[in-house]
Motif scaffolding. Structure first.
Motif, PDB file in Angstrom:
ATOM      1  N   ALA A  98       0.779  -1.232   0.108  1.00 14.50           N
ATOM      2  CA  ALA A  98       0.057   0.072   0.088  1.00 14.50           C
ATOM      3  C   ALA A  98       0.920   1.344  -0.079  1.00 14.50           C
ATOM      4  O   ALA A  98       0.150   2.406   0.113  1.00 14.50           O
ATOM      5  CB  ALA A  98      -0.849   0.072   1.121  1.00 14.50           C
ATOM      6  N   ASN A  99       2.182   0.961  -0.210  1.00  8.17           N
ATOM      7  CA  ASN A  99       3.078   2.374  -0.069  1.00  8.17           C
ATOM      8  C   ASN A  99       2.539   3.251  -1.289  1.00  8.17           C
ATOM      9  O   ASN A  99       2.309   2.965  -2.401  1.00  8.17           O
ATOM     10  CB  ASN A  99       4.365   2.037  -0.244  1.00  8.17           C
ATOM     11  N   GLN A 100       2.504   4.621  -0.988  1.00  7.69           N
ATOM     12  CA  GLN A 100       1.854   5.711  -1.627  1.00  7.69           C
ATOM     13  C   GLN A 100       0.487   5.640  -1.978  1.00  7.69           C
ATOM     14  O   GLN A 100      -0.281   6.574  -2.449  1.00  7.69           O
ATOM     15  CB  GLN A 100       2.691   5.547  -3.141  1.00  7.69           C
ATOM     16  N   GLY A 101      -0.249   4.589  -1.757  1.00  7.50           N
ATOM     17  CA  GLY A 101      -1.497   4.273  -1.845  1.00  7.50           C
ATOM     18  C   GLY A 101      -2.446   4.245  -0.413  1.00  7.50           C
ATOM     19  O   GLY A 101      -2.073   5.223   0.332  1.00  7.50           O
ATOM     20  N   THR A 102      -3.402   3.656  -0.511  1.00  5.70           N
ATOM     21  CA  THR A 102      -4.343   3.509   0.764  1.00  5.70           C
ATOM     22  C   THR A 102      -4.429   2.108   1.241  1.00  5.70           C
ATOM     23  O   THR A 102      -4.550   1.014   0.396  1.00  5.70           O
ATOM     24  CB  THR A 102      -5.727   4.102   0.286  1.00  5.70           C
ATOM     25  N   LEU A 103      -4.135   2.023   2.564  1.00  5.03           N
ATOM     26  CA  LEU A 103      -4.340   0.674   3.291  1.00  5.03           C
ATOM     27  C   LEU A 103      -5.672   0.548   3.992  1.00  5.03           C
ATOM     28  O   LEU A 103      -6.325   1.593   4.816  1.00  5.03           O
ATOM     29  CB  LEU A 103      -3.093   0.549   4.433  1.00  5.03           C
ATOM     30  N   PHE A 104      -6.543  -0.460   3.523  1.00  2.56           N
ATOM     31  CA  PHE A 104      -7.884  -0.802   4.197  1.00  2.56           C
ATOM     32  C   PHE A 104      -7.815  -1.570   5.016  1.00  2.56           C
ATOM     33  O   PHE A 104      -7.823  -2.972   4.450  1.00  2.56           O
ATOM     34  CB  PHE A 104      -9.021  -0.733   2.930  1.00  2.56           C
ATOM     35  N   LEU A 105      -7.939  -1.373   6.408  1.00  3.48           N
ATOM     36  CA  LEU A 105      -7.962  -2.683   7.324  1.00  3.48           C
ATOM     37  C   LEU A 105      -9.526  -2.871   7.577  1.00  3.48           C
ATOM     38  O   LEU A 105     -10.278  -1.904   8.465  1.00  3.48           O
ATOM     39  CB  LEU A 105      -7.092  -2.355   8.366  1.00  3.48           C
ATOM     40  N   ASP A 106     -10.168  -3.886   7.000  1.00  3.50           N
ATOM     41  CA  ASP A 106     -11.635  -4.020   7.400  1.00  3.50           C
ATOM     42  C   ASP A 106     -11.601  -4.983   8.410  1.00  3.50           C
ATOM     43  O   ASP A 106     -10.832  -5.707   8.791  1.00  3.50           O
ATOM     44  CB  ASP A 106     -12.237  -4.765   6.080  1.00  3.50           C
ATOM     45  N   GLU A 107     -12.739  -4.694   9.216  1.00  5.98           N
ATOM     46  CA  GLU A 107     -13.124  -5.606  10.358  1.00  5.98           C
ATOM     47  C   GLU A 107     -11.819  -5.686  11.501  1.00  5.98           C
ATOM     48  O   GLU A 107     -11.503  -6.396  12.067  1.00  5.98           O
ATOM     49  CB  GLU A 107     -13.354  -6.972  10.011  1.00  5.98           C
ATOM     50  N   ILE A 108     -11.569  -4.118  11.870  1.00  5.16           N
ATOM     51  CA  ILE A 108     -10.337  -4.087  12.710  1.00  5.16           C
ATOM     52  C   ILE A 108     -10.798  -4.575  14.009  1.00  5.16           C
ATOM     53  O   ILE A 108      -9.643  -4.868  14.827  1.00  5.16           O
ATOM     54  CB  ILE A 108     -10.137  -2.496  12.437  1.00  5.16           C
ATOM     55  N   GLY A 109     -12.004  -4.784  14.226  1.00  5.38           N
ATOM     56  CA  GLY A 109     -12.410  -5.136  15.712  1.00  5.38           C
ATOM     57  C   GLY A 109     -12.186  -6.589  15.875  1.00  5.38           C
ATOM     58  O   GLY A 109     -11.882  -6.917  17.069  1.00  5.38           O
ATOM     59  N   GLU A 110     -11.804  -7.170  14.794  1.00  4.91           N
ATOM     60  CA  GLU A 110     -11.291  -8.767  14.844  1.00  4.91           C
ATOM     61  C   GLU A 110      -9.815  -8.902  15.163  1.00  4.91           C
ATOM     62  O   GLU A 110      -9.335 -10.033  15.419  1.00  4.91           O
ATOM     63  CB  GLU A 110     -11.886  -9.686  13.808  1.00  4.91           C
ATOM     64  N   MET A 111      -9.187  -7.629  15.242  1.00  2.00           N
ATOM     65  CA  MET A 111      -7.450  -7.998  15.087  1.00  2.00           C
ATOM     66  C   MET A 111      -7.427  -8.301  16.708  1.00  2.00           C
ATOM     67  O   MET A 111      -7.655  -7.720  17.702  1.00  2.00           O
ATOM     68  CB  MET A 111      -7.091  -6.572  14.936  1.00  2.00           C
ATOM     69  N   PRO A 112      -6.527  -9.374  16.876  1.00  2.00           N
ATOM     70  CA  PRO A 112      -5.870  -9.784  18.088  1.00  2.00           C
ATOM     71  C   PRO A 112      -5.092  -8.843  19.050  1.00  2.00           C
ATOM     72  O   PRO A 112      -4.504  -7.811  18.373  1.00  2.00           O
ATOM     73  CB  PRO A 112      -4.991 -11.167  17.886  1.00  2.00           C
ATOM     74  N   LEU A 113      -5.248  -8.868  20.154  1.00  2.00           N
ATOM     75  CA  LEU A 113      -4.660  -7.837  21.163  1.00  2.00           C
ATOM     76  C   LEU A 113      -2.986  -7.835  21.033  1.00  2.00           C
ATOM     77  O   LEU A 113      -2.499  -6.932  20.952  1.00  2.00           O
ATOM     78  CB  LEU A 113      -4.814  -8.202  22.516  1.00  2.00           C
ATOM     79  N   SER A 114      -2.503  -9.032  20.459  1.00  2.00           N
ATOM     80  CA  SER A 114      -1.167  -9.188  20.427  1.00  2.00           C
ATOM     81  C   SER A 114      -0.420  -8.240  19.157  1.00  2.00           C
ATOM     82  O   SER A 114       0.646  -8.133  19.244  1.00  2.00           O
ATOM     83  CB  SER A 114      -0.763 -10.785  20.252  1.00  2.00           C
ATOM     84  N   LEU A 115      -1.362  -8.448  18.243  1.00  2.78           N
ATOM     85  CA  LEU A 115      -0.992  -7.379  17.010  1.00  2.78           C
ATOM     86  C   LEU A 115      -1.223  -5.811  17.070  1.00  2.78           C
ATOM     87  O   LEU A 115      -0.854  -5.045  16.467  1.00  2.78           O
ATOM     88  CB  LEU A 115      -1.739  -7.865  15.895  1.00  2.78           C
ATOM     89  N   GLN A 116      -2.205  -5.472  18.214  1.00  2.00           N
ATOM     90  CA  GLN A 116      -2.809  -4.209  18.149  1.00  2.00           C
ATOM     91  C   GLN A 116      -1.644  -3.086  18.550  1.00  2.00           C
ATOM     92  O   GLN A 116      -1.497  -2.207  18.303  1.00  2.00           O
ATOM     93  CB  GLN A 116      -3.711  -4.188  19.094  1.00  2.00           C
ATOM     94  N   VAL A 117      -0.526  -3.814  19.402  1.00  2.00           N
ATOM     95  CA  VAL A 117       0.689  -2.986  19.636  1.00  2.00           C
ATOM     96  C   VAL A 117       1.581  -2.668  18.659  1.00  2.00           C
ATOM     97  O   VAL A 117       1.891  -1.427  18.296  1.00  2.00           O
ATOM     98  CB  VAL A 117       1.428  -3.809  20.846  1.00  2.00           C
ATOM     99  N   LYS A 118       1.711  -3.582  17.676  1.00  2.00           N
ATOM    100  CA  LYS A 118       2.577  -3.352  16.445  1.00  2.00           C
ATOM    101  C   LYS A 118       1.807  -2.512  15.718  1.00  2.00           C
ATOM    102  O   LYS A 118       2.374  -1.712  14.860  1.00  2.00           O
ATOM    103  CB  LYS A 118       2.741  -4.681  15.660  1.00  2.00           C
TER     104      LYS A 118
END
Length: 584
Positions: free
Chosen positions: A369-389
């Motif tokens: 997505a460099n120079q473009g747009t990053l779309f993270l759908d269903e962000i509420g499903e992301m594990p807590l372990s990845l939320q820090v990163k």
């Protein structure tokens, strides 16, 4: 303009280059001059007063005159063709002026500078707050392409600039000292702003028809002294034709701007339609305006709403209307990818980072997505372990691949979407609070279709046209179909509406789709009624009550609407309400 040469004198003796004063003393006395000028290498080196030199000679003898004991007068060297006003610009305040020609040879002198400068100040003066003299200021006024007409406080003409002479068709010397009313009588102009100002003591605007036939817009302004007395009236004019021409140009520019805005609006509307965003409700119109405002920026957007309301549609619009639309829109659904693979999908990995990994490594969605747009759908499903990163990346736009050590800088816009209530998840400890506030920079809450029923007919018509083109059909929806759509709750929102229209168009044989063709849930033809079988004998009244309770409860579970229940059971809506209260 008076030149410096006009007030200079030649009462000086020019000391030859290399000569000593003592050697030429007799020649100096023979010339009876006031000053002696020494020149060296084509420049004036010193200026001596003859009286000072003679005093030294009498005191010490002419033979003892040394060059080092002769003190030069303070002087300045100026070209002979310079203006008299240049004396006012001198900052060092010399006692004498030596005028030189183009070959830097002295040709004249000016002394008594203090008196001359005082006279110049008194006569010419300087405009307060500027370095302009009054003559210079007058030269500027006379270059203006606008009439300047000045009278005293009684209306007698004091000044008329060259443009004013041209406009009025008179010369200053012909009208100076005359009263402005004399020009009206002579029909130089039809009406006078000066006369109006003299009457009202206020600014006045009038249309004047001049002797030449030209019509001008004249403006008169009163000028008061410190005691509030009217001392001058300043009038100016503008050619009405020029004003009209300017107005026409402005109007043309406004039309061009309006046309460009219309083109831009049409282009935006085509992009909205292309991305399936059609609306009529105030809520969605407000979201549309927000999209137009934020699309050109890089602000982080959090889109929230039930499943099927069009969160991805809004994301595509923000990307397509933004400055990054030449670069890709990269989507990743955080709810579809297993937790153990999500990190490598997002951030990529280095070769050999884990068992089964590509030996050459892999780029993650963020890098793509460099120079473009990053779309993270269903962000509420992301594990807590990845939320820090993810939080670290959002803060610095830097991340490290799985198994890597090098920081990678990425320039991308981030848009996120969820059908969950993130604030509730934060309160429950299932979503990081710091990440939530990092994401919630600009929230867009898309209401469900049941809360914006005004959009139902325009959406239905839009998708009907789409499927008519897709399947080479020409089908229409009857008005009572739209009424049925209004009554339905649409739990699947716009997605359900799209799929239902496609299904009903494909399975219906008629080109005109009516309400009785719809499934029973929309109030169409009900399913064949089942026969009621009695397996035991009970009192009739009790049987009636039980059957009534079962029917009313079952119908309400299916239709969730007292209106629909009444229609299916063929009873009044008010009766449905009473029965529901009774059997609940």
């Amino acid at each position: 303009m008076i030149k410096l040469a006009d007030i200079s004198h030649d009462d000086f003796f020019l000391l030859p280059s290399g000569a000593k004063v003592a050697d030429v003393l007799e020649d100096i006395l023979d010339h009876h001059t006031q000053y002696i000028i020494r020149c060296s290498e084509k420049e004036v080196g010193a200026v001596y007063r003859t009286s000072v030199l003679l005093r030294e000679a009498l005191k010490n003898g002419s033979g003892s005159l040394g060059e080092n004991i002769l003190v030069s007068e303070r002087f300045a060297v100026i070209q002979e063709g310079d203006s008299l006003l240049d004396l006012l610009a001198l900052e060092d305040h010399p006692d004498l002026i030596v005028l030189v020609n183009e070959g830097t040879v002295p040709v004249g002198m000016i002394d008594g500078l203090e008196a001359i400068r005082k006279l110049l100040h008194d006569f010419y003066g300087m405009i307060p707050g500027t370095k302009l003299s009054l003559p210079e200021y007058r030269d500027i006024v006379e270059q203006l392409e606008e009439e300047i007409f000045v009278t005293d406080g009684a209306g007698f003409i004091l000044y008329l600039n060259p443009e004013g002479e041209k406009v009025c068709g008179v010369k200053l010397e012909e009208v100076i000292g005359k009263h402005v009313s004399d020009l009206e009588k002579a029909k130089i102009f039809t009406s006078s702003t000066t006369v109006e100002v003299l009457k009202t003591k206020k600014k006045a605007n009038l249309l004047q028809k001049l002797k030449s036939g030209k019509t001008v817009l004249a403006t008169g302004r009163p000028i008061f002294d410190q005691k509030g007395r009217l001392v001058r009236v300043l009038s100016t004019t503008k050619d009405v034709r020029e004003i009209n021409h300017l107005m026409e140009q402005i109007e043309q520019k406004n039309k061009e701007i309006k046309h460009k805005n219309q083109e831009l609006t049409l282009l935006r509307e085509s992009i909205f339609a292309q991305d399936n965003f059609v609306c009529k409700s105030p809520k969605m119109t407000g979201i549309k305006d927000t999209i137009i405002k934020i699309a050109p920026t890089d602000i982080t957007v959090l889109i929230q709403g039930e499943s099927g309301v069009g969160k991805e549609v809004v994301t595509k619009l923000i990307h397509n209307l933004g400055l990054r639309n030449r670069y890709p829109l990269i989507k990743i659904n955080c709810g579809l990818i297993p937790e153990n693979l999500l990190e490598s999908e997002l951030f990529g990995y280095e070769g050999g980072a884990f068992t089964g990994a590509n030996k050459h490594g892999k780029l993650g969605k963020i890098e793509l997505a460099n120079q473009g747009t990053l779309f993270l759908d269903e962000i509420g499903e992301m594990p807590l372990s990845l939320q820090v990163k993810l939080l670290e990346f959002l803060q610095d736009r830097e991340f490290t691949r799985v198994g890597g050590t090098q920081k990678i800088k990425i320039d991308t816009r981030v848009i996120l979407a969820t059908n969950r209530d993130l604030q509730t998840m934060v309160n429950q400890g299932r979503f990081r609070r710091d990440l939530f506030y990092r994401l919630n920079v600009l929230p867009i809450n898309i209401p469900p279709l049941r809360e914006r029923v005004e959009d139902i007919p325009v959406l239905a018509e839009y998708f009907l046209d789409q499927f008519n083109n897709k399947y080479q059909m020409n089908k229409k929806l009857a008005p009572d179909v739209i009424e049925a759509f209004y009554e339905y709750d649409w739990p699947g929102n716009v997605r359900e509406l799209v799929h239902f229209i496609e299904r009903i168009m494909v399975i219906s044989d008629a080109d005109f789709i009516t309400r009785d063709m719809l499934p029973e849930v929309f109030g169409g033809n009900p399913s064949p009624r089942q026969t009621i079988i009695c397996t035991d004998l009970i009192p009739l009244k009790k049987a009636k009550n039980e059957l009534e309770a079962q029917l009313i409860k079952r119908a309400y579970e299916i239709y969730k609407s007292t209106y629909k229940v009444g229609k299916v059971l063929e009873i009044d809506q008010s009766t449905v309400v009473k029965l529901l209260k009774k059997y609940r």
